[in-house]
Motif scaffolding. Structure first.
Motif, PDB file in Angstrom:
ATOM      1  N   THR A 260       5.642   8.092 -12.585  1.00  0.00           N
ATOM      2  CA  THR A 260       4.624   7.806 -11.577  1.00  0.00           C
ATOM      3  C   THR A 260       3.394   7.149 -12.202  1.00  0.00           C
ATOM      4  N   ALA A 261       3.025   7.625 -13.399  1.00  0.00           N
ATOM      5  CA  ALA A 261       1.836   7.038 -14.030  1.00  0.00           C
ATOM      6  C   ALA A 261       2.090   5.583 -14.385  1.00  0.00           C
ATOM      7  N   VAL A 262       3.262   5.310 -14.941  1.00  0.00           N
ATOM      8  CA  VAL A 262       3.568   3.920 -15.302  1.00  0.00           C
ATOM      9  C   VAL A 262       3.644   3.063 -14.043  1.00  0.00           C
ATOM     10  N   ALA A 263       4.239   3.627 -12.998  1.00  0.00           N
ATOM     11  CA  ALA A 263       4.321   2.864 -11.751  1.00  0.00           C
ATOM     12  C   ALA A 263       2.924   2.550 -11.228  1.00  0.00           C
ATOM     13  N   THR A 264       2.042   3.545 -11.255  1.00  0.00           N
ATOM     14  CA  THR A 264       0.677   3.310 -10.765  1.00  0.00           C
ATOM     15  C   THR A 264      -0.024   2.246 -11.603  1.00  0.00           C
ATOM     16  N   LEU A 265       0.179   2.322 -12.914  1.00  0.00           N
ATOM     17  CA  LEU A 265      -0.464   1.350 -13.798  1.00  0.00           C
ATOM     18  C   LEU A 265       0.107  -0.047 -13.570  1.00  0.00           C
ATOM     19  N   LEU A 266       1.442  -0.120 -13.482  1.00  0.00           N
ATOM     20  CA  LEU A 266       2.060  -1.437 -13.317  1.00  0.00           C
ATOM     21  C   LEU A 266       1.669  -2.064 -11.987  1.00  0.00           C
ATOM     22  N   LEU A 267       1.582  -1.244 -10.949  1.00  0.00           N
ATOM     23  CA  LEU A 267       1.152  -1.788  -9.663  1.00  0.00           C
ATOM     24  C   LEU A 267      -0.280  -2.304  -9.756  1.00  0.00           C
ATOM     25  N   GLY A 268      -1.024  -1.791 -10.723  1.00  0.00           N
ATOM     26  CA  GLY A 268      -2.404  -2.242 -10.876  1.00  0.00           C
ATOM     27  C   GLY A 268      -2.558  -3.417 -11.813  1.00  0.00           C
ATOM     28  N   ILE A 269      -1.582  -3.628 -12.678  1.00  0.00           N
ATOM     29  CA  ILE A 269      -1.708  -4.729 -13.644  1.00  0.00           C
ATOM     30  C   ILE A 269      -0.804  -5.883 -13.251  1.00  0.00           C
ATOM     31  N   ALA A 270       0.395  -5.570 -12.865  1.00  0.00           N
ATOM     32  CA  ALA A 270       1.323  -6.630 -12.507  1.00  0.00           C
ATOM     33  C   ALA A 270       1.917  -6.343 -11.140  1.00  0.00           C
TER      34      ALA A 270
ATOM     35  N   TYR B  13       0.838  -1.200   0.000  1.00  0.00           N
ATOM     36  CA  TYR B  13       0.000   0.000   0.000  1.00  0.00           C
ATOM     37  C   TYR B  13       0.871   1.246   0.000  1.00  0.00           C
ATOM     38  N   ALA B  14       1.957   1.186   0.779  1.00  0.00           N
ATOM     39  CA  ALA B  14       2.850   2.339   0.824  1.00  0.00           C
ATOM     40  C   ALA B  14       3.372   2.665  -0.572  1.00  0.00           C
ATOM     41  N   ALA B  15       3.756   1.630  -1.303  1.00  0.00           N
ATOM     42  CA  ALA B  15       4.286   1.870  -2.649  1.00  0.00           C
ATOM     43  C   ALA B  15       3.217   2.454  -3.560  1.00  0.00           C
TER      44      ALA B  15
ATOM     45  N   PRO C  12     -10.080  -0.619 -10.360  1.00  0.00           N
ATOM     46  CA  PRO C  12      -9.197  -1.705 -10.796  1.00  0.00           C
ATOM     47  C   PRO C  12      -8.225  -1.272 -11.894  1.00  0.00           C
ATOM     48  N   PHE C  13      -7.166  -2.032 -11.990  1.00  0.00           N
ATOM     49  CA  PHE C  13      -6.079  -1.796 -12.936  1.00  0.00           C
ATOM     50  C   PHE C  13      -5.265  -0.559 -12.554  1.00  0.00           C
ATOM     51  N   THR C  14      -5.385  -0.121 -11.318  1.00  0.00           N
ATOM     52  CA  THR C  14      -4.480   0.915 -10.822  1.00  0.00           C
ATOM     53  C   THR C  14      -3.860   0.404  -9.525  1.00  0.00           C
ATOM     54  N   GLY C  15      -2.730   1.014  -9.158  1.00  0.00           N
ATOM     55  CA  GLY C  15      -2.063   0.590  -7.939  1.00  0.00           C
ATOM     56  C   GLY C  15      -2.935   0.770  -6.709  1.00  0.00           C
TER      57      GLY C  15
ATOM     58  N   LEU D 234      -2.200 -17.794 -15.264  1.00  0.00           N
ATOM     59  CA  LEU D 234      -1.967 -17.219 -13.943  1.00  0.00           C
ATOM     60  C   LEU D 234      -1.681 -15.736 -14.101  1.00  0.00           C
ATOM     61  N   TRP D 235      -2.380 -14.927 -13.325  1.00  0.00           N
ATOM     62  CA  TRP D 235      -2.141 -13.482 -13.406  1.00  0.00           C
ATOM     63  C   TRP D 235      -1.295 -13.065 -12.206  1.00  0.00           C
ATOM     64  N   ILE D 236      -1.813 -13.327 -11.033  1.00  0.00           N
ATOM     65  CA  ILE D 236      -1.098 -12.942  -9.816  1.00  0.00           C
ATOM     66  C   ILE D 236      -1.050 -14.179  -8.927  1.00  0.00           C
ATOM     67  N   ALA D 237       0.138 -14.455  -8.415  1.00  0.00           N
ATOM     68  CA  ALA D 237       0.300 -15.713  -7.698  1.00  0.00           C
ATOM     69  C   ALA D 237      -0.366 -15.682  -6.322  1.00  0.00           C
ATOM     70  N   ASN D 238      -0.177 -14.593  -5.602  1.00  0.00           N
ATOM     71  CA  ASN D 238      -0.721 -14.543  -4.247  1.00  0.00           C
ATOM     72  C   ASN D 238      -1.395 -13.208  -3.999  1.00  0.00           C
TER      73      ASN D 238
END
Lengths: 496, 516
Positions: A459-469, A330-332, A386-389, B70-74
């Protein structure tokens, strides 16, 4: 370079930042008056990058003890070091032009930012309460000064004084807490406290000590009811500094809180859990209700940051399983979206900050579609779409809370998200669906400079990536969780 | 390469790619319109792959065109998509309505086209995602995502000054129940350790242990409430009239009905069959009341768009009424009516939008006597109305007949009384539709209809309307074509619901053994 002394490796990022800061201080007087301060800014950026790399390098050493066991670098501290370095980097990039031609002391700003970062990083790797206190003071003093950086403006001065006075009270509480902890357990080392606490008959005193520290740190993270300073300070302080103030020092304080509660006072979890439960519920509710009434965008985000502190506190109630990991994640996520939103505000408001209220932002999408889209994206992330950090941040926190049976806290939190989306939406609606005024100041926004564009993209890419991967950051967060709370190891490692 | 495994992914993400491209294209001339049309048409053509490659003989419980990564493991979250008889036609319908929506917005959206079409495509992505997701989490992500473009579209392209209020109202109405839905979802995950929809359905269907957990009830209610608001079910329809009367035509076409109804059928029925069975009498009552209430309110409206909004309430209530009858005919009819609502409602809103483009008003009193001047529009209006009121040989009849006969056979309480009551809604619907046609198109020419030069449908508008009219007829005459797939899903749902009627499901028992 395994031959390096652990005392050097353990504080390598701090050393680098200090050296860079000192260099900036030394170089500043050499620049002719009125000339650009940007070279100093670039030096600060280089220093921050180097510090980030140094933190990453620390990761290869595993858990490292230094300075007679008062400093401990592990995955946990590296996680927060990287987070702080990233926030500082974004702040520096987006504010490179901010003071240009306005403040004569712009060079000090860059140095103070770095010194502040030193303090915050030091907080996250100290495992000795007095060292934590020193880090806290280093970071606080630089932020006190920076809050009043626009000298001519009364709100800025008010902001700085308010922050300084209340902040001093808070640190005094923290110090008192340390003293009580020493009285209760005979030590100020977190590990030693944890050891003695199990068998100690002075649990009540220890609880009081923790309560005192909680007040001090609660102030730093602007958790209700210690939040009253935040809206005024945020409103008065310069936008890029607010972006940093509302993220990096808070996250450092959260890191300390995590270490203290999860490693130090784990033995009396049954006592402090209720306290944190109340703090979390109060922060979420007061923050969101307060934000509903705001017209000033910076105040609005100040209240919303109180609410976010509440969401983060929810993670603490998920003791010990997943608590740390979800709090770290959450902090990230919060840092990325909050500092990103303030990076946009910095671009729009500029030094004179005439663009303040929601009405001033009306029609931004027509004037500057990209800036509006980026700000809109951060707002959606703050809502928790969804799809956001922001979504995964809440998701992990509330999953963790539910997993440890805190159903009602999760329900309160999610209802609060519903309230929250109202005021974020109001701003979002202003950006998109309203026409700008004839004499709108939005006409005067200059084009975004390349460093600021890099900061926004990052920051935008980070927010998106935290939401997708979210997987990568989450695994890092879980690593840091196992580093801090050995008790949590077994449960976080296995997938539920 | 076997397209079958990736077709749903391709369908879902083609509009996303299109939205990204559109956001980068310049916002001038007709570039945006044509690109949006091209993207939506390609998507539609791709959706047609589904009915032609669907294995109609497959076992009724199975999903087809599945992809599971698999999208997210945990926590364990999968990118799991698939279609069955329930979702397949909804995907095709969503595919079809999108290009028609673009066509119909051609003139109505004159400025800020880039924003409009980008958001419209995003909305399509979210809807397709909802229909194909088989992972509860993935589904939720798309479900929430669908709110954002809708709200911004209403707030930005709404008709009057109230548009922002309507948008925020819509968003809050949808978001707060969704937040509670999320709690229920997380709770479910904490109990079972999976988000996978087929696995959850399996657990629900097989592990019938008679322990009535209050938490399970709360979770099922959280699910149902979130969906019911979205449908909307009476009395949770507070957002509907405002949102519909503000929203641009293309958005209204996708606003009500499908998402919520689908979600009830898939998730409320799939995961909580026993609870759904218990609550069915209550929902039937709400459905029946909604049918009559919606029709009565529509009857007294002077604003055409509000009339259509309350009409929509009546039609979705018909679906609720049908599916909660828990008979095969009722569920089949409910699914069929969901499609009909998507088609008929869209055609109706499109026609209203065309009238508004020409005369600048939705007030019925400003119209009158247009029949002679606008023969094509009138024809389309009449056909659409007949489809909506359920004239035999048109699609509405099949759905309504199945719903009402299904509810008549239903074992759920008070079926005859409620069916009789609901059937009066059919009469009321016919009254307000025909009355509206009479007021707008026949009688004396109003001053406004006289002063504005009459312009009948142009080619673009013909292109937007004819597909729907043809489908009305095809679905009315050749219903078995569609029913084959629908019935596999409908029978399965009805069977699950009736099998579990005496028992309640306890997930806790399952989580001890299997998943951990």
């Amino acid at each position: 370079m395994p031959s390096l002394s652990p005392n050097i490796v353990a504080l390598l990022p701090e050393y680098i930042l200090t050296i860079a800061g000192v260099l900036i201080m030394l170089a500043e007087p050499m620049l002719p008056a009125g000339s650009s301060r940007k070279p100093l800014g670039w030096l600060a950026i280089l220093g921050t990058l180097a510090a980030g790399l140094a933190s990453w390098y620390q990761l290869s050493f595993g858990t490292l003890h230094a300075f007679y066991g008062t400093v401990q670098t592990d995955a946990f501290s590296v996680f927060f070091h990287l987070l702080i370095a990233a926030v500082v980097l974004v702040t520096l990039l987006s504010s490179l032009d901010y003071f240009e031609g306005n403040a004569t002391h712009a060079g000090e700003y860059f140095a103070l930012t770095l010194f502040g970062a030193v303090g915050m990083m030091f907080m996250t790797c100290s495992v000795e309460l007095l060292m934590v206190f020193i880090g806290l003071e280093i970071s606080s003093i630089s932020t006190y000064i920076m809050a009043g950086f626009r000298k001519g403006q009364s709100t800025g001065v008010e902001s700085s004084i308010k922050y300084f006075l209340l902040g001093s009270f808070a640190t005094a509480f923290f110090l008192y807490g340390i003293a009580l902890a020493f009285g209760a357990t005979g030590s100020t080392s977190i590990a030693a406290i944890a050891q003695t606490l199990g068998s100690s008959p002075t649990q009540k005193l220890a609880f009081l000590a923790l309560g005192m520290m909680l007040i001090g740190l609660g102030f730093k993270v602007s958790a209700a009811p210690f939040h009253v300073w935040a809206p005024d300070v945020y409103q008065g302080a310069p936008a890029p500094i607010v972006g940093m103030m509302s993220t990096a020092p808070k996250m450092a304080a959260f890191a300390v809180l995590l270490r203290i509660t999860f490693s130090g006072f784990a033995g009396i979890e049954h006592r402090w859990a209720a306290l944190i439960w109340i703090l979390a519920a109060l922060s979420m509710t007061i923050g969101n209700l307060g934000a509903l009434l705001q017209r000033d965008v910076k105040r609005l985000l100040a209240y919303s940051s109180i609410a976010h502190a509440g969401y983060l506190l929810v993670a603490f109630t998920a003791f010990p399983q997943d608590g740390i990991a979800s709090a770290c994640f959450y902090a990230a996520a919060y840092s990325a979206m909050q500092v990103g939103a303030f990076a946009v505000i910095t671009q729009i408001a500029r030094y004179d900050e005439q663009v303040r209220t929601i009405d001033d932002y009306a029609g931004l999408a027509l004037k500057r579609p990209v800036l509006a889209a980026v700000l809109g994206f951060f707002l959606l992330s703050l809502i928790g779409i969804p799809f956001t950090g922001g979504f995964f941040g809440k998701f992990y926190v509330f999953t963790a809370a539910l997993h440890s049976g805190r159903v009602w806290l999760a329900v309160i939190g999610l209802l609060n998200s519903g309230v929250a989306c109202f005021y974020y939406l109001r701003l979002l609606a202003a950006l998109y669906s309203r026409q700008p005024h004839e004499d709108s100041r939005l006409n005067q926004i200059p084009s975004v400079s390349i460093p600021a564009a890099v900061a926004l993209t990052f920051t935008a890419v980070a927010t998106l990536l935290l939401g997708i991967a979210p997987g990568r950051v989450l695994s890092l967060a879980q690593r840091s969780a196992t580093a801090t709370a050995p008790a949590a190891q077994s449960t976080t490692a296995t997938s539920r | 390469m076997n397209l079958d495994h990736s077709i749903l992914t391709i369908i879902t993400f083609v509009p996303l790619a299109g939205a990204i491209v559109l956001a980068l294209l310049p916002d001038r001339d007709r570039i945006q319109q044509w690109s949006a049309l091209a993207v939506t048409l390609v998507t539609f053509l791709l959706t047609l792959h589904l009915p032609f490659h669907y294995d109609y003989a497959a076992a009724s419980g199975s999903f087809q065109f599945e992809q599971n990564l698999l999208w997210i493991a945990n926590p364990s979250i999968h990118y799991h998509v698939g279609a069955d008889g329930l979702s397949m036609w909804l995907v095709v319908l969503t595919g079809l309505l999108a290009p028609l929506g673009v066509l119909i917005s051609w003139r109505a959206i004159g400025t800020r086209r880039r924003l409009f079409y980008t958001l419209f495509l995003l909305l399509q992505v979210a809807m397709l995602g909802v229909f194909v997701s088989l992972d509860l989490f993935l589904y939720y992500a798309f479900w929430e995502l669908s709110l954002v473009p809708t709200a911004i579209l209403i707030a930005t392209f709404g008709r009057t000054e109230h548009r922002r209020r309507a948008a925020i109202k819509f968003f809050l109405y949808a978001f707060i129940p969704s937040a509670i839905l999320l709690v229920a979802m997380l709770w479910l995950y904490a109990k079972t350790g999976t988000f996978d929809m087929p696995v959850l359905a399996q657990l629900a269907a097989t592990h019938s242990i008679s322990s009535n957990s209050a938490a399970l009830w709360l979770a099922s209610l959280a699910f149902l409430a979130a969906f019911a608001v979205k449908v909307p079910v009476f009395p949770l329809h507070g957002w509907l009239a405002d949102a519909i009367s503000e929203a641009p035509t293309a958005v209204v076409m996708v606003l009500a009905g499908k998402l919520g109804l689908y979600s009830i059928l898939r998730f409320s029925f799939g995961i909580f069959p026993a609870q759904s069975h218990r609550i069915a009498p209550f929902m039937i009552a709400l459905g029946a009341i909604g049918i009559v209430y919606g029709a009565l309110l529509a009857l007294v409206q002077k604003d055409l768009k509000r009339l259509a909004a309350f009409g929509t309430l009546g039609h979705v209530s018909m679906v609720i009424f049908g599916i909660f009858a828990l008979t095969i005919a009722g569920v089949d009819g409910g699914i069929y009516q969901t499609l009909n609502e998507g088609l008929g409602g869209s055609a109706f809103f499109m026609l209203l939008g065309l009238l508004y483009e020409r005369y600048g008003t939705y007030d019925m009193r400003d119209y009158g006597g247009l029949a002679a001047k606008l023969p094509w529009i009138v024809t389309m209006f009449v056909i659409t109305s007949l489809s909506v009121v359920g004239l035999p040989m048109l699609n509405g009849f099949v759905g309504e007949f199945l719903v009402l006969s299904g509810s008549m056979q239903s074992a759920v309480a008070h079926h005859i009384a409620w069916t009789t009551f609901a059937t009066t809604g059919v009469i009321l619907t016919a009254s307000y539709m025909l009355w509206m046609i009479q007021r707008v198109f026949y009688g004396d020419l109003s001053p406004r209809s006289e002063s504005v030069p009459a312009v009948d449908l142009d080619i673009r508008e013909h292109l937007a309307l004819w597909p729907l009219v043809i489908i009305f007829l095809v679905m009315g005459v050749a219903s078995p074509v569609f029913m084959r797939a629908i019935d596999t899903a409908g029978s399965r749902i009805a069977a699950t619901l009736t099998h579990t009627q005496a028992t309640t499901v306890n997930f806790e028992a399952t989580s001890e053994g299997g998943q951990r």
